[in-house]
Design a protein around this motif. Structure first.
Motif, PDB file in Angstrom:
ATOM      1  N   ARG A  64       0.799  -1.202  -0.171  1.00  0.00           N
ATOM      2  CA  ARG A  64      -0.196   0.144  -0.053  1.00  0.00           C
ATOM      3  C   ARG A  64       0.757   1.219   0.112  1.00  0.00           C
ATOM      4  N   ASP A  65       0.377   2.268  -0.582  1.00  0.00           N
ATOM      5  CA  ASP A  65       1.135   3.646  -0.345  1.00  0.00           C
ATOM      6  C   ASP A  65       1.081   4.294   0.985  1.00  0.00           C
ATOM      7  N   LYS A  66      -0.242   3.880   1.660  1.00  0.00           N
ATOM      8  CA  LYS A  66      -0.580   4.386   2.891  1.00  0.00           C
ATOM      9  C   LYS A  66      -0.872   3.357   3.815  1.00  0.00           C
ATOM     10  N   PRO A  67      -0.722   3.355   5.216  1.00  0.00           N
ATOM     11  CA  PRO A  67      -0.963   2.250   5.936  1.00  0.00           C
ATOM     12  C   PRO A  67      -2.515   2.325   5.999  1.00  0.00           C
ATOM     13  N   ASP A  68      -3.044   0.987   6.700  1.00  0.00           N
ATOM     14  CA  ASP A  68      -4.433   0.767   6.845  1.00  0.00           C
ATOM     15  C   ASP A  68      -4.667   1.388   8.150  1.00  0.00           C
ATOM     16  N   SER A  69      -5.817   1.234   8.637  1.00  0.00           N
ATOM     17  CA  SER A  69      -6.439   1.590   9.975  1.00  0.00           C
ATOM     18  C   SER A  69      -5.738   1.011  11.253  1.00  0.00           C
ATOM     19  N   LEU A  70      -4.980  -0.344  10.666  1.00  0.00           N
ATOM     20  CA  LEU A  70      -3.882  -0.982  12.107  1.00  0.00           C
ATOM     21  C   LEU A  70      -2.489  -0.515  11.755  1.00  0.00           C
ATOM     22  N   GLY A  71      -1.980   0.290  10.653  1.00  0.00           N
ATOM     23  CA  GLY A  71      -0.602   0.517  10.549  1.00  0.00           C
ATOM     24  C   GLY A  71       0.038  -0.464   9.388  1.00  0.00           C
ATOM     25  N   ALA A  72      -0.701  -1.309   9.097  1.00  0.00           N
ATOM     26  CA  ALA A  72      -0.159  -2.325   7.880  1.00  0.00           C
ATOM     27  C   ALA A  72      -0.067  -1.520   6.388  1.00  0.00           C
ATOM     28  N   ARG A  73       1.282  -1.921   5.885  1.00  0.00           N
ATOM     29  CA  ARG A  73       1.370  -1.197   4.764  1.00  0.00           C
ATOM     30  C   ARG A  73       1.702  -2.260   3.543  1.00  0.00           C
ATOM     31  N   LYS A  74       1.673  -3.565   4.036  1.00  0.00           N
ATOM     32  CA  LYS A  74       1.667  -4.453   3.127  1.00  0.00           C
ATOM     33  C   LYS A  74       0.681  -5.479   3.622  1.00  0.00           C
ATOM     34  N   VAL A  75       0.298  -6.430   2.619  1.00  0.00           N
ATOM     35  CA  VAL A  75      -0.726  -7.448   2.983  1.00  0.00           C
ATOM     36  C   VAL A  75      -0.489  -8.548   2.145  1.00  0.00           C
ATOM     37  N   MET A  76      -0.436  -9.855   2.898  1.00  0.00           N
ATOM     38  CA  MET A  76      -0.394 -11.200   1.697  1.00  0.00           C
ATOM     39  C   MET A  76      -1.568 -11.931   1.738  1.00  0.00           C
ATOM     40  N   ILE A  77      -2.010 -12.037   0.540  1.00  0.00           N
ATOM     41  CA  ILE A  77      -3.000 -13.086   0.640  1.00  0.00           C
ATOM     42  C   ILE A  77      -2.812 -14.147  -0.340  1.00  0.00           C
ATOM     43  N   SER A  78      -3.566 -15.117  -0.421  1.00  0.00           N
ATOM     44  CA  SER A  78      -3.648 -16.277  -1.258  1.00  0.00           C
ATOM     45  C   SER A  78      -4.238 -15.793  -2.707  1.00  0.00           C
ATOM     46  N   TYR A  79      -3.856 -16.448  -3.635  1.00  0.00           N
ATOM     47  CA  TYR A  79      -4.407 -16.082  -5.161  1.00  0.00           C
ATOM     48  C   TYR A  79      -6.011 -16.579  -5.150  1.00  0.00           C
ATOM     49  N   SER A  80      -6.363 -17.327  -4.524  1.00  0.00           N
ATOM     50  CA  SER A  80      -7.891 -17.857  -4.246  1.00  0.00           C
ATOM     51  C   SER A  80      -8.632 -16.998  -3.591  1.00  0.00           C
ATOM     52  N   ALA A  81      -7.828 -15.947  -2.773  1.00  0.00           N
ATOM     53  CA  ALA A  81      -8.703 -14.867  -2.038  1.00  0.00           C
ATOM     54  C   ALA A  81      -9.107 -13.705  -2.716  1.00  0.00           C
ATOM     55  N   ILE A  82      -8.360 -13.548  -4.019  1.00  0.00           N
ATOM     56  CA  ILE A  82      -8.576 -12.564  -4.884  1.00  0.00           C
ATOM     57  C   ILE A  82      -9.878 -12.780  -5.828  1.00  0.00           C
ATOM     58  N   CYS A  83     -10.703 -11.651  -5.685  1.00  0.00           N
ATOM     59  CA  CYS A  83     -12.059 -11.578  -6.615  1.00  0.00           C
ATOM     60  C   CYS A  83     -12.003 -10.689  -7.839  1.00  0.00           C
ATOM     61  N   ALA A  84     -11.099  -9.516  -7.546  1.00  0.00           N
ATOM     62  CA  ALA A  84     -11.057  -8.841  -8.762  1.00  0.00           C
ATOM     63  C   ALA A  84      -9.973  -7.766  -8.444  1.00  0.00           C
ATOM     64  N   ILE A  85      -9.379  -7.238  -9.650  1.00  0.00           N
ATOM     65  CA  ILE A  85      -8.252  -6.356  -9.495  1.00  0.00           C
ATOM     66  C   ILE A  85      -8.884  -5.097 -10.251  1.00  0.00           C
ATOM     67  N   LYS A  86      -9.178  -4.026  -9.494  1.00  0.00           N
ATOM     68  CA  LYS A  86      -9.398  -2.669 -10.294  1.00  0.00           C
ATOM     69  C   LYS A  86      -8.257  -1.989 -10.530  1.00  0.00           C
ATOM     70  N   LEU A  87      -8.029  -1.326 -11.803  1.00  0.00           N
ATOM     71  CA  LEU A  87      -6.996  -0.655 -12.235  1.00  0.00           C
ATOM     72  C   LEU A  87      -7.452   0.628 -12.361  1.00  0.00           C
ATOM     73  N   THR A  88      -6.478   1.476 -11.852  1.00  0.00           N
ATOM     74  CA  THR A  88      -6.728   2.899 -11.473  1.00  0.00           C
ATOM     75  C   THR A  88      -5.882   3.807 -12.550  1.00  0.00           C
ATOM     76  N   ASP A  89      -5.165   3.321 -13.248  1.00  0.00           N
ATOM     77  CA  ASP A  89      -4.235   4.179 -14.311  1.00  0.00           C
ATOM     78  C   ASP A  89      -4.774   4.438 -15.401  1.00  0.00           C
ATOM     79  N   PRO A  90      -5.277   5.670 -15.877  1.00  0.00           N
ATOM     80  CA  PRO A  90      -5.823   5.701 -17.121  1.00  0.00           C
ATOM     81  C   PRO A  90      -5.083   5.353 -18.824  1.00  0.00           C
ATOM     82  N   VAL A  91      -4.869   4.002 -18.557  1.00  0.00           N
ATOM     83  CA  VAL A  91      -4.140   3.321 -19.603  1.00  0.00           C
ATOM     84  C   VAL A  91      -5.002   2.990 -20.667  1.00  0.00           C
ATOM     85  N   GLU A  92      -4.608   3.148 -21.982  1.00  0.00           N
ATOM     86  CA  GLU A  92      -5.607   2.865 -23.032  1.00  0.00           C
ATOM     87  C   GLU A  92      -5.779   1.235 -23.030  1.00  0.00           C
ATOM     88  N   LEU A  93      -7.256   1.019 -23.238  1.00  0.00           N
ATOM     89  CA  LEU A  93      -7.508  -0.479 -23.271  1.00  0.00           C
ATOM     90  C   LEU A  93      -6.579  -1.422 -23.995  1.00  0.00           C
TER      91      LEU A  93
END
Length: 89
Positions: free
Chosen positions: A48-77
């Motif tokens: 993360r660029d900013k910590p979450d409410s508990l102060g964590a800047r990094k998070v480890m998750i399994s691939y199976s825990a990913i539902c979606a990835i939203k892309l925020t940069d205005p890159v051409e499709l």
């Protein structure tokens, strides 16, 4: 291919020309903004660029825990075609 393998493949083959930046949505109904990530065989570490409410800047998750990835940069499709996405005809 199950969804975990699909997410792993997308993240492993992320093109250098596309910023590693966005929001990952988890199966825990959590949205995690990230500015970079690192991969292992079973989990991904998002930075993360900013910590979450508990102060964590990094998070480890399994691939199976990913539902979606939203892309925020205005890159051409069309630039996402290198990731395997194709236009419909």
């Amino acid at each position: 291919m199950d969804s975990a393998e699909g997410w792993r493949s997308i993240l492993e083959n992320w093109p250098a020309a596309i910023p590693k930046k966005g929001i990952v949505v988890t199966t825990y109904q959590e949205s995690i903004p990230f500015q970079n990530f690192l991969l292992s065989s079973s989990v991904v570490m998002f930075e993360r660029d900013k910590p979450d409410s508990l102060g964590a800047r990094k998070v480890m998750i399994s691939y199976s825990a990913i539902c979606a990835i939203k892309l925020t940069d205005p890159v051409e499709l069309a630039r996402y075609q290198v990731m395997g996405f194709q236009p419909t005809t």
